[in-house]
Design a protein around this motif. Structure first.
Motif, short mmCIF file in Angstrom:
data_model
loop_
_atom_site.label_atom_id
_atom_site.label_comp_id
_atom_site.label_asym_id
_atom_site.label_seq_id
_atom_site.Cartn_x
_atom_site.Cartn_y
_atom_site.Cartn_z
N THR A 32 -12.28 8.64 -13.56
CA THR A 32 -11.17 7.83 -14.34
C THR A 32 -10.86 6.55 -13.77
O THR A 32 -11.02 6.57 -12.43
CB THR A 32 -9.97 8.68 -14.49
N THR A 33 -10.32 5.49 -14.59
CA THR A 33 -10.01 4.43 -14.13
C THR A 33 -8.83 3.63 -14.90
O THR A 33 -8.44 4.19 -16.06
CB THR A 33 -11.21 3.46 -14.10
N ASP A 34 -8.19 2.81 -14.23
CA ASP A 34 -7.19 1.83 -15.24
C ASP A 34 -6.76 0.73 -13.99
O ASP A 34 -7.26 0.74 -13.02
CB ASP A 34 -5.81 2.92 -15.22
N VAL A 35 -6.24 -0.07 -14.76
CA VAL A 35 -5.78 -1.44 -14.13
C VAL A 35 -4.00 -1.21 -13.93
O VAL A 35 -3.43 -1.14 -15.03
CB VAL A 35 -6.03 -2.46 -14.82
N SER A 36 -3.43 -1.47 -12.75
CA SER A 36 -2.30 -1.36 -12.44
C SER A 36 -1.88 -2.65 -11.89
O SER A 36 -2.54 -3.30 -11.17
CB SER A 36 -2.20 -0.25 -11.42
N GLN A 37 -0.52 -3.05 -12.36
CA GLN A 37 0.08 -4.26 -11.98
C GLN A 37 0.96 -4.12 -10.90
O GLN A 37 1.95 -3.22 -10.95
CB GLN A 37 0.60 -5.10 -12.93
N PHE A 38 1.17 -4.81 -9.78
CA PHE A 38 1.80 -4.78 -8.60
C PHE A 38 2.67 -6.22 -8.88
O PHE A 38 2.10 -7.34 -8.85
CB PHE A 38 1.56 -4.52 -7.48
N ASN A 39 3.95 -6.33 -8.67
CA ASN A 39 4.74 -7.43 -8.70
C ASN A 39 5.33 -7.86 -7.27
O ASN A 39 5.79 -6.78 -6.55
CB ASN A 39 6.13 -7.50 -9.41
N PHE A 40 4.98 -8.76 -6.76
CA PHE A 40 5.53 -9.33 -5.05
C PHE A 40 6.44 -10.61 -5.49
O PHE A 40 6.34 -11.13 -6.47
CB PHE A 40 4.13 -9.55 -4.38
N SER A 41 6.88 -11.02 -4.39
CA SER A 41 7.59 -12.10 -4.29
C SER A 41 6.94 -13.17 -4.58
O SER A 41 7.43 -14.34 -5.07
CB SER A 41 8.43 -12.25 -2.99
N TRP A 42 5.59 -13.12 -4.28
CA TRP A 42 4.66 -14.56 -4.38
C TRP A 42 3.97 -14.39 -5.63
O TRP A 42 3.15 -15.22 -6.10
CB TRP A 42 3.73 -14.56 -2.93
N GLY A 43 3.96 -13.40 -6.43
CA GLY A 43 3.14 -13.23 -7.96
C GLY A 43 2.76 -11.84 -8.10
O GLY A 43 3.43 -10.89 -7.56
N LYS A 44 1.60 -11.78 -8.89
CA LYS A 44 1.48 -10.49 -9.22
C LYS A 44 -0.03 -10.06 -8.65
O LYS A 44 -0.80 -10.97 -8.55
CB LYS A 44 1.12 -10.21 -10.76
N CYS A 45 -0.49 -8.75 -8.53
CA CYS A 45 -1.43 -8.24 -8.06
C CYS A 45 -1.96 -7.24 -8.85
O CYS A 45 -1.26 -6.45 -9.26
CB CYS A 45 -1.43 -7.79 -6.50
#
Length: 150
Positions: free
Chosen positions: A83-96
């Motif tokens: 299985t797979t998916d794309v997860s977004q992580f928010n940081f002070s410098w931007g998104k990953c």
């Protein structure tokens, strides 16, 4: 009307009816917000409005794959279901963005990719890493939510 116009121009056209009304009350005027709204409308004064949020959904696009798994995520051995998916992580410098491939039997991360942009190159790198690690995956079921990238 002069005071409304003065408040509006003093705040560089950013104040709408609510803020202009509140400023008038703070200055000691006893005035109804509906009157302020009507006067601002007659004078053609419109405050800044927040931008509308971006919505990327454009309806059904492309081919929808058959639901082979049908919510049965159990397996008897490794390399049966991934299985797979794309997860977004928010940081002070931007998104990953992280895109992992998980084996549903062992919960092992088979492959993953980190990127600053969720694009097709990220998915290709992630899939290439998984198939380099396991070149022969006969009978494997690969499950995803069929997001934008598929």
């Amino acid at each position: 009307m002069d005071e409304i116009k003065e408040i509006f121009e003093h705040h560089k056209g950013r104040y709408g009816v609510r803020r202009v009304h509140r400023e008038l009350v703070n200055r000691g005027h006893n005035v109804n917000h509906k009157r302020v709204q009507r006067l601002m409308h007659n004078m053609g004064l419109l405050g800044k409005r927040p931008k509308e949020k971006y919505h990327s959904y454009i309806g059904e696009v492309g081919k929808i794959a058959d639901n082979i798994i049908n919510r049965d995520f159990s397996t008897t051995a490794p390399l049966q279901k991934w299985t797979t998916d794309v997860s977004q992580f928010n940081f002070s410098w931007g998104k990953c963005y992280m895109s992992p491939v998980l084996d549903m039997n062992t919960n092992e991360v088979v492959s993953y990719d980190l990127s600053l942009r969720p694009n097709l190159d990220q998915i290709r790198r992630m899939l290439n890493g998984a198939f380099e690690k396991f070149p022969s995956v006969k009978g494997l079921i690969f499950h995803s939510d069929q997001g934008w990238q598929y």
